[in-house]
Design a protein around this motif. Sequence first.
Motif, PDB file in Angstrom:
ATOM      1  N   ASP A  72      52.119  44.450  53.598  1.00 60.96           N
ATOM      2  CA  ASP A  72      52.717  45.160  54.738  1.00 60.96           C
ATOM      3  C   ASP A  72      51.965  46.444  55.054  1.00 60.96           C
ATOM      4  O   ASP A  72      52.047  46.967  56.156  1.00 60.96           O
ATOM      5  N   ARG A  73      51.228  46.935  54.091  1.00 56.71           N
ATOM      6  CA  ARG A  73      50.428  48.153  54.260  1.00 56.71           C
ATOM      7  C   ARG A  73      48.939  47.846  54.387  1.00 56.71           C
ATOM      8  O   ARG A  73      48.092  48.685  54.163  1.00 56.71           O
ATOM      9  N   ASN A  74      48.646  46.614  54.759  1.00 52.01           N
ATOM     10  CA  ASN A  74      47.276  46.146  55.042  1.00 52.01           C
ATOM     11  C   ASN A  74      46.356  46.082  53.833  1.00 52.01           C
ATOM     12  O   ASN A  74      45.137  46.167  53.969  1.00 52.01           O
ATOM     13  N   TYR A  75      46.934  45.912  52.648  1.00 45.99           N
ATOM     14  CA  TYR A  75      46.117  45.660  51.465  1.00 45.99           C
ATOM     15  C   TYR A  75      45.939  44.160  51.312  1.00 45.99           C
ATOM     16  O   TYR A  75      46.818  43.380  51.668  1.00 45.99           O
ATOM     17  N   ARG A  76      44.816  43.774  50.792  1.00 47.52           N
ATOM     18  CA  ARG A  76      44.562  42.367  50.494  1.00 47.52           C
ATOM     19  C   ARG A  76      44.592  42.200  48.984  1.00 47.52           C
ATOM     20  O   ARG A  76      44.036  43.020  48.247  1.00 47.52           O
ATOM     21  N   ILE A  77      45.209  41.141  48.547  1.00 47.10           N
ATOM     22  CA  ILE A  77      45.376  40.905  47.119  1.00 47.10           C
ATOM     23  C   ILE A  77      44.531  39.718  46.691  1.00 47.10           C
ATOM     24  O   ILE A  77      44.589  38.653  47.317  1.00 47.10           O
ATOM     25  N   LEU A  78      43.741  39.926  45.676  1.00 43.14           N
ATOM     26  CA  LEU A  78      42.983  38.842  45.066  1.00 43.14           C
ATOM     27  C   LEU A  78      43.502  38.706  43.642  1.00 43.14           C
ATOM     28  O   LEU A  78      43.593  39.695  42.912  1.00 43.14           O
ATOM     29  N   ARG A  79      43.840  37.515  43.250  1.00 44.54           N
ATOM     30  CA  ARG A  79      44.363  37.291  41.900  1.00 44.54           C
ATOM     31  C   ARG A  79      43.383  36.433  41.107  1.00 44.54           C
ATOM     32  O   ARG A  79      42.834  35.468  41.620  1.00 44.54           O
ATOM     33  N   PHE A  80      43.211  36.828  39.866  1.00 49.94           N
ATOM     34  CA  PHE A  80      42.338  36.091  38.958  1.00 49.94           C
ATOM     35  C   PHE A  80      43.066  35.922  37.639  1.00 49.94           C
ATOM     36  O   PHE A  80      43.648  36.873  37.116  1.00 49.94           O
ATOM     37  N   TRP A  81      43.030  34.731  37.113  1.00 47.38           N
ATOM     38  CA  TRP A  81      43.613  34.483  35.803  1.00 47.38           C
ATOM     39  C   TRP A  81      42.774  35.181  34.746  1.00 47.38           C
ATOM     40  O   TRP A  81      41.547  35.312  34.875  1.00 47.38           O
ATOM     41  N   ASN A  82      43.432  35.644  33.695  1.00 48.09           N
ATOM     42  CA  ASN A  82      42.727  36.297  32.586  1.00 48.09           C
ATOM     43  C   ASN A  82      41.563  35.446  32.092  1.00 48.09           C
ATOM     44  O   ASN A  82      40.466  35.947  31.850  1.00 48.09           O
ATOM     45  N   ASN A  83      41.811  34.149  31.950  1.00 50.69           N
ATOM     46  CA  ASN A  83      40.790  33.248  31.449  1.00 50.69           C
ATOM     47  C   ASN A  83      39.570  33.203  32.368  1.00 50.69           C
ATOM     48  O   ASN A  83      38.433  33.117  31.904  1.00 50.69           O
ATOM     49  N   ASP A  84      39.777  33.251  33.674  1.00 55.15           N
ATOM     50  CA  ASP A  84      38.647  33.243  34.609  1.00 55.15           C
ATOM     51  C   ASP A  84      37.785  34.484  34.435  1.00 55.15           C
ATOM     52  O   ASP A  84      36.555  34.408  34.477  1.00 55.15           O
ATOM     53  N   VAL A  85      38.420  35.629  34.253  1.00 53.84           N
ATOM     54  CA  VAL A  85      37.658  36.870  34.070  1.00 53.84           C
ATOM     55  C   VAL A  85      36.884  36.823  32.754  1.00 53.84           C
ATOM     56  O   VAL A  85      35.724  37.232  32.692  1.00 53.84           O
ATOM     57  N   SER A  86      37.509  36.278  31.732  1.00 54.53           N
ATOM     58  CA  SER A  86      36.854  36.201  30.426  1.00 54.53           C
ATOM     59  C   SER A  86      35.716  35.194  30.388  1.00 54.53           C
ATOM     60  O   SER A  86      34.682  35.434  29.770  1.00 54.53           O
ATOM     61  N   SER A  87      35.914  34.059  31.051  1.00 55.33           N
ATOM     62  CA  SER A  87      34.924  32.990  30.919  1.00 55.33           C
ATOM     63  C   SER A  87      34.018  32.821  32.128  1.00 55.33           C
ATOM     64  O   SER A  87      33.025  32.100  32.052  1.00 55.33           O
ATOM     65  N   ASN A  88      34.342  33.456  33.249  1.00 54.06           N
ATOM     66  CA  ASN A  88      33.544  33.273  34.464  1.00 54.06           C
ATOM     67  C   ASN A  88      33.487  34.577  35.252  1.00 54.06           C
ATOM     68  O   ASN A  88      33.798  34.615  36.444  1.00 54.06           O
ATOM     69  N   LEU A  89      33.095  35.650  34.596  1.00 52.29           N
ATOM     70  CA  LEU A  89      33.061  36.948  35.245  1.00 52.29           C
ATOM     71  C   LEU A  89      32.151  36.951  36.468  1.00 52.29           C
ATOM     72  O   LEU A  89      32.497  37.523  37.506  1.00 52.29           O
ATOM     73  N   ALA A  90      31.018  36.297  36.386  1.00 54.04           N
ATOM     74  CA  ALA A  90      30.096  36.256  37.535  1.00 54.04           C
ATOM     75  C   ALA A  90      30.772  35.612  38.744  1.00 54.04           C
ATOM     76  O   ALA A  90      30.627  36.095  39.878  1.00 54.04           O
TER      77      ALA A  90
END
Length: 58
Positions: free
Chosen positions: A21-39
């Motif tokens: 509602d305040r014009n922010y965009r949300i990107l969600r990443f699972w913990n596992n994705d950040v740990s195993s596929n940071l690139a």
Amino acid sequence: MDGGQHADSVHDAVRDKWLTDRNYRILRFWNNDVSSNLAGVLETIVTALAATPPHPDR
């Protein structure tokens, strides 16, 4: 970053609505994705930033 407890969180949905509602965009990443596929996560973030220029009021 989200763990499995966020998959169907009502609290997250309320917070997400407040942010969008305040014009922010949300990107969600699972913990596992950040740990195993940071690139890949970083590429997704860079792509999202390039596709949506900053709001002129910020």
